[in-house]
Design an enzyme around this catalytic site. Structure first.
Site, short mmCIF file in Angstrom:
data_model
loop_
_atom_site.label_atom_id
_atom_site.label_comp_id
_atom_site.label_asym_id
_atom_site.label_seq_id
_atom_site.Cartn_x
_atom_site.Cartn_y
_atom_site.Cartn_z
CE1 TYR A 146 -0.58 -9.44 2.37
CE2 TYR A 146 -2.26 -8.22 1.19
CZ TYR A 146 -1.85 -9.37 1.83
OH TYR A 146 -2.70 -10.44 1.92
CE LYS A 195 -1.47 -17.71 15.46
NZ LYS A 195 -2.45 -18.78 15.74
CG ASP A 227 -5.84 -19.39 15.04
OD1 ASP A 227 -6.17 -18.39 15.73
OD2 ASP A 227 -5.00 -20.22 15.46
CG ASP A 251 -6.04 -9.95 0.94
OD1 ASP A 251 -7.08 -9.77 0.28
OD2 ASP A 251 -4.99 -10.41 0.44
CG ASP A 255 -11.26 -13.00 -0.78
OD1 ASP A 255 -11.38 -11.76 -0.84
OD2 ASP A 255 -10.77 -13.69 -1.68
C1 IPM Z 1 -7.80 -7.15 -2.33
C2 IPM Z 1 -6.88 -7.85 -3.27
C3 IPM Z 1 -5.55 -7.12 -3.26
C4 IPM Z 1 -5.00 -7.17 -1.85
C5 IPM Z 1 -4.52 -7.63 -4.28
C6 IPM Z 1 -5.08 -7.59 -5.69
C7 IPM Z 1 -3.22 -6.90 -4.19
O1 IPM Z 1 -6.74 -9.18 -2.92
O2 IPM Z 1 -8.06 -5.95 -2.53
O3 IPM Z 1 -8.27 -7.79 -1.39
O4 IPM Z 1 -4.41 -8.16 -1.47
O5 IPM Z 1 -5.20 -6.22 -1.13
MG MG Z 2 -8.09 -9.82 -1.44
#
Ligand code: IPM
Ligand code: MG
Length: 367
Positions: A146, A195, A227, A251, A255
């Site tokens: 990133y 990985k 994975d 990231d 989620d």
């Molecule tokens: C998170 C979000 C951010 C990231 C985005 C909004 C840049 O997805 O905080 O997880 O990828 O870090």
């Molecule tokens: Mg995120």
């Protein structure tokens, strides 16, 4: 204790959920005799609309000057919002990445815990819900893909896009140390995710993590390929204590981990640097589809405020008071729509965003 808190309401549901977190913090201040002074700044789409950029230098200075930053969420619908027609460095997310980098917030703590009261909302097998899980994802936040150079260019008549993934030993070492330190205060297990069967950055990650592990003989270390980790998270999440991983993997996995707790609306996060300063935000996004309807779940932001009390202000008792109040409202059957079981709606009380803030604030006690 007097503390200055810079708030970033942001976009979408951000302003609604930050309002509820402030409500709860104000109650904490009243009950425990503290003073919290807030200053709002713009970031994300609202800053693009007002100032032409997702984050101004003045806003960064305001964030730096505070004792901590409390954030809601930023960004809009990536298919329909005009913000996503701008060049990438001017889009809402660029503001957040810039803020993380400017404040050197390299350690992102994302706890994923299944509240016993919400075990029916866990989308996995019933047995998994019964067993429960309690993990902490320690995500590296200011390096990797990133933050590497990126470009899109035309080569031999076609477009070619390149994103560079770089990790320095020192960046890996400092996040690994954080991971092992926090594991010592938990169940003393680190699973480092990489990985390493493909990527050089992951092979370096593994080497440095192993070096750091030598200083923590009381903590067990296991390596897991990303994975496989994605699969194990839905197979048996109870095996994880601290998950230590790089920026992009963290990231994605965070989620996934949040969804198996029943709703992404429950999970707080803390982004820390070398000092006690931190940025606290829910793990979820700005949910533009439900913005302004007073139906968002403010609990992740309220729990982020609890993390702020603990990590930045050293106010553990006050952090406990918020977490206990959240547990209490869940026990009493209050549910925002995202955590309301569709089949047994009559067993619970459907609760609006602002009501949820009121209920939690009312239950803050100094016990
Ligand atoms: C998170 C979000 C951010 C990231 C985005 C909004 C840049 O997805 O905080 O997880 O990828 O870090
Ligand atoms: Mg995120």
């Amino acid at each position: 204790m007097k503390k200055n808190i810079t708030c970033i309401p942001g976009d979408g549901i951000g302003p609604e959920i930050v309002t509820e977190a402030k409500k709860v913090l104000d109650k904490v201040a009243e009950v425990f005799g503290h003073e919290f002074v807030y200053k709002d700044i713009l970031m994300g789409g609202c800053s693009i609309d007002a100032c032409g950029v997702p984050l101004t230098d003045e806003a960064i200075a305001d964030a730096k000057a505070a004792d901590a930053v409390l954030m809601g969420s930023i960004g809009g619908n990536t298919s329909t919002s005009p913000w996503y027609k701008l060049e990438p460095s001017l889009r809402p997310e660029a503001g957040l990445l810039k803020l993380r980098k400017s404040l050197n917030l390299f350690a992102n703590l994302r706890p994923a815990y299944l509240y016993p009261q919400l075990k029916d909302a866990c989308p996995l097998k019933e047995a998994t819900g019964e067993k429960g899980f309690d993990m902490l994802i320690m995500r590296e936040l200011t390096g990797g893909l990133y933050f590497g150079d990126r470009k899109t260019e035309e080569v031999d008549g076609e477009l070619v896009a390149t994103d560079i993934l770089v990790y320095r030993e020192s960046e890996i070492r400092r996040i690994a140390v954080r991971g092992f330190d926090v594991a010592r205060k938990r169940r003393k297990s680190v699973i480092s995710v990489d990985k390493a069967n493909v990527l050089d950055s992951s092979r370096l990650w593994r080497k440095v993590v192993e070096e750091v592990a030598k200083d923590y003989p009381d903590v067990t270390l296991e390596h897991m390929l990303v994975d496989n980790c994605a699969m194990q998270l839905v197979k048996d999440p109870s095996q994880f204590d601290v998950v230590l991983t790089e920026n992009m993997f963290g990231d994605i996995l965070s989620d996934e981990a949040s969804m198996i707790t029943g709703s992404i609306g429950m999970l707080p996060s803390a982004s820390l640097n070398d000092t006690s300063f931190g940025l606290y935000e829910p793990s979820h996004g700005s949910a533009p589809d439900i913005a302004g309807q007073n139906i968002a779940n403010p609990i992740a932001t309220i729990l982020s405020a609890a993390m702020m009390l603990r990590y930045s202000f050293n106010l553990d008792k006050e952090g406990d008071a918020i977490e206990n109040a959240v547990r209490k409202v869940l026990e009493e059957g209050y549910r925002t729509v995202d955590i309301l079981p569709k089949t047994e709606e009559n067993k619970f009380t459907r609760t609006a965003c602002s009501e949820m803030g009121d209920l939690i604030a009312e239950r803050i006690v100094n016990s």
